[in-house]
Write an enzyme that holds these catalytic residues in place. Structure first.
Site, PDB file in Angstrom:
ATOM      1  CG  ASP A 228      -2.068  -0.868   1.464  1.00 42.37           C
ATOM      2  OD1 ASP A 228      -2.128  -1.076   0.055  1.00 42.37           O
ATOM      3  OD2 ASP A 228      -2.433  -0.754   2.184  1.00 42.37           O
TER       4      ASP A 228
ATOM      5  CE  LYS B 196      -6.670   0.175  -1.099  1.00 48.78           C
ATOM      6  NZ  LYS B 196      -7.199  -0.962   0.140  1.00 48.78           N
TER       7      LYS B 196
ATOM      8  CG  MET C 135      -8.077   6.986   6.549  1.00 47.60           C
ATOM      9  SD  MET C 135      -9.133   5.222   5.617  1.00 47.60           S
ATOM     10  CE  MET C 135     -10.031   4.119   7.407  1.00 47.60           C
TER      11      MET C 135
HETATM   12  N1  SAH Z   1      -4.469  -0.619   8.914  1.00 45.79           N
HETATM   13  C1  SAH Z   1      -3.842   0.832   9.506  1.00 45.79           C
HETATM   14  C2  SAH Z   1      -4.918   1.832   8.992  1.00 45.79           C
HETATM   15  C3  SAH Z   1      -5.091   2.496   7.781  1.00 45.79           C
HETATM   16  S1  SAH Z   1      -6.572   3.741   7.215  1.00 45.79           S
HETATM   17  C4  SAH Z   1      -3.335   1.025  10.883  1.00 45.79           C
HETATM   18  O1  SAH Z   1      -3.932  -0.022  11.405  1.00 45.79           O
HETATM   19  O2  SAH Z   1      -3.214   1.660  11.360  1.00 45.79           O
HETATM   20  C5  SAH Z   1      -5.414   4.720   6.767  1.00 45.79           C
HETATM   21  C6  SAH Z   1      -5.411   5.833   7.961  1.00 45.79           C
HETATM   22  O3  SAH Z   1      -4.586   5.416   9.436  1.00 45.79           O
HETATM   23  C7  SAH Z   1      -4.621   7.388   7.768  1.00 45.79           C
HETATM   24  O4  SAH Z   1      -5.471   7.469   7.623  1.00 45.79           O
HETATM   25  C8  SAH Z   1      -4.537   7.996   9.241  1.00 45.79           C
HETATM   26  O5  SAH Z   1      -5.517   8.061  10.197  1.00 45.79           O
HETATM   27  C9  SAH Z   1      -3.945   6.510  10.237  1.00 45.79           C
HETATM   28  N2  SAH Z   1      -2.391   6.292   9.922  1.00 45.79           N
HETATM   29  C10 SAH Z   1      -1.806   5.224   9.812  1.00 45.79           C
HETATM   30  N3  SAH Z   1      -0.622   5.311   9.271  1.00 45.79           N
HETATM   31  C11 SAH Z   1      -0.087   6.449  10.004  1.00 45.79           C
HETATM   32  C12 SAH Z   1       0.799   6.665  10.573  1.00 45.79           C
HETATM   33  N4  SAH Z   1       1.911   6.643  10.238  1.00 45.79           N
HETATM   34  N5  SAH Z   1       1.021   8.526  11.008  1.00 45.79           N
HETATM   35  C13 SAH Z   1      -0.800   9.285  11.500  1.00 45.79           C
HETATM   36  N6  SAH Z   1      -1.713   8.274  11.269  1.00 45.79           N
HETATM   37  C14 SAH Z   1      -1.397   6.858  10.495  1.00 45.79           C
END
Ligand code: SAH
Length: 475
Positions: A245, A267, A380
């Site tokens: 991703d 995405k 998100m």
């Molecule tokens: N599966 C992922 C989430 C995917 S949805 C998890 O468990 O973390 C994507 C969202 O995750 C982003 O829009 C943001 O809100 C959050 N996110 C993921 N990595 C991030 C990071 N390093 N810093 C801040 N927000 C993060």
């Protein structure tokens, strides 16, 4: 790179050692192990040399060094305590374009002996180009305890069966898979009995199992590669294909197998580069071709990662799969921002929600989300921050509740912006917060003032620089 690492085959190759003391003796014994044809020159020899077997056919010259002793040598080791002799050896060898290593003297060396972890045929050589010998020793110590003595035997057995496997399995990828599977079963970091290894190899050669495709849904964590699990690393380094991703940071991808195929299905909110249906199809097709696929996802695959949907399809299609959990953004960002998600005084529960949905729907239980004494973590949520802020306040959350937005959490460019709930969307706009960003709402956010630790050193240094510059300017 100050020294190029290389392993030399010194069997029956003439090598000259200059010196007859203890240090020279140690070098002679090391070179002897490599099968070198040794000549040792020195006006006198330490009694230790007497312990060397006469079978070793070492040629001793009881004399001062003279450049003509360099004739026909491949390598010279200068191990005397006389800098003048060492200089003479270095100069004469360099003139003749022979590599020379002078013990404990980098300036008079065109080659150096590394520290060695010897599990022949597996050899690990470590060097700091003379910069940090203690560090090198520490690394060596760690490797010595980490790698079992039987590792050498495993390497020897693999060598012994290499040709047989090649004869049996004609395709390169089938052989690679065979050995990947073998070392998965017989880990290099554990002790194995030779008989067990042989029995396995013989039976596999009789009846090699056809390669089966497999998809591992792997959580890559929030960005800092050191937050990868050992299991994630293992899969990333053995997969044929990495399907990743956009959220997976480059720093994390750098740990994946270099010669794997990479497919980016990145995405961004609202811009689906590769539609989910197509991603599912890619995974199924690759697995059915017999490929081992690492489906690498940001954070944890089962938290807003569509891991569930992908696993369902794999199950429906009869594709073998496994799930490797990762550190989700809520854990990673809160830890690296210094915001404990629960705290006995401030938050008894945590709500993890997605902000990427239609908020006019009645499905959102704002009453529950707006409760006090809890921490709300919104994934998100940047685009809908205004609605979120309004609804939470309307449903009873105090407008001065502390909030933080963590941008690029756990990465080198992490930013933490904090304020109060009634300023949330304005904070995002005025600071031009970009993706990925995580919103944390709750009293625990206030603890960040005292608990922030990540990149503190750098910030303090920057402050110092600003102060120093300020002082310089003021004076
Ligand atoms: N599966 C992922 C989430 C995917 S949805 C998890 O468990 O973390 C994507 C969202 O995750 C982003 O829009 C943001 O809100 C959050 N996110 C993921 N990595 C991030 C990071 N390093 N810093 C801040 N927000 C993060």
């Amino acid at each position: 790179m100050e020294f190029f690492p290389i392993f030399l085959n010194l069997k029956r190759k003439p090598v000259l050692v200059v010196g007859g003391g203890e240090v020279a003796y140690r070098k002679v014994t090391a070179l002897k192990k490599a099968g070198a044809q040794l000549t040792v020159v020195s006006p006198s020899f330490h009694s230790l040399f007497g312990e060397l077997s006469t079978n070793d056919s070492i040629r001793y010259i009881e004399n001062e060094f003279h450049p003509y002793y360099l004739d026909h040598q491949y390598l010279v080791v200068s191990a005397t305590d006389d800098p003048q002799v060492n200089t003479a050896v270095y100069q004469a060898a360099t003139q003749r374009r022979i590599f020379v290593t002078t013990v404990d003297d980098l300036k008079r060396s065109s080659a150096i002996f590394p520290a060695v972890v010897d599990r022949s045929p597996i050899m690990i050589a470590i060097s700091s180009a003379g910069k940090a010998p203690v560090l090198v020793r520490k690394i060596k110590q760690q490797l010595e305890t980490w790698l079992p003595q039987s590792l050498g035997q495993l390497g020897t057995l693999a060598g012994e069966y290499r040709v047989k496997v090649k004869e049996r399995l004609h395709h390169f990828s089938a052989r690679r898979w065979f050995w990947e599977d073998f070392f998965q079963r017989f880990s290099p970091f554990q002790h194995h009995r030779e008989a067990d290894v042989r029995v396995y190899l013989e039976s596999e050669l009789q009846n090699p199992a056809p390669k089966k495709g497999h998809v591992a849904l792997v959580g890559a964590g929030p960005g800092d590669p050191e937050l990868l699990t050992l299991k994630a690393l293992q899969v990333m380094q053995s997969a044929d294909v990495i399907v990743h991703d956009r959220l997976v940071s480059d720093a994390v991808l750098a740990y994946a197998r270099k010669d794997a195929d990479y497919i980016s299905v990145g995405k961004t909110a609202g811009h689906h580069c590769v539609p989910q249906k197509e991603i599912n199809q890619i995974l199924v097709d690759l697995a059915k071709e017999g490929k081992v696929v690492c489906r690498l996802k940001g954070g944890d695959p089962f938290i807003f990662g569509r891991g569930g949907e992908e696993a369902e399809i794999l199950h429906q299609q009869g594709v073998a799969f496994s799930i490797v959990p990762g550190i989700t953004a809520a854990s990673g960002c809160s830890a690296y921002a210094g915001i404990p998600l629960t705290h006995r005084d401030h938050a008894q529960h945590v709500h993890i929600v997605t902000g990427h949905r239609k908020y006019d729907s009645e499905a959102t239980d704002w009453q529950a989300l707006a409760q006090s004494n809890q921490t709300l973590v919104i994934y998100m949520g940047l685009l809908h921050a205004e609605v979120i802020q309004q609804q939470l306040i309307t449903h009873g959350r105090a407008k001065e509740t502390p909030v933080a937005i963590v941008e690029n959490g756990t990465r080198d460019n992490q930013r933490v912006i904090s304020g109060t709930l009634n300023e949330l969307s304005q904070l995002i706009q005025s600071n031009e917060v970009g993706s990925p960003g995580l919103i944390i709402v709750g009293e625990v956010v206030a603890l960040q003032q005292s608990l922030q630790w990540f990149k503190q050193d750098q910030e303090e240094k920057q402050l110092e620089t600003i102060n120093v510059q300020g002082q310089v300017r003021a004076s």
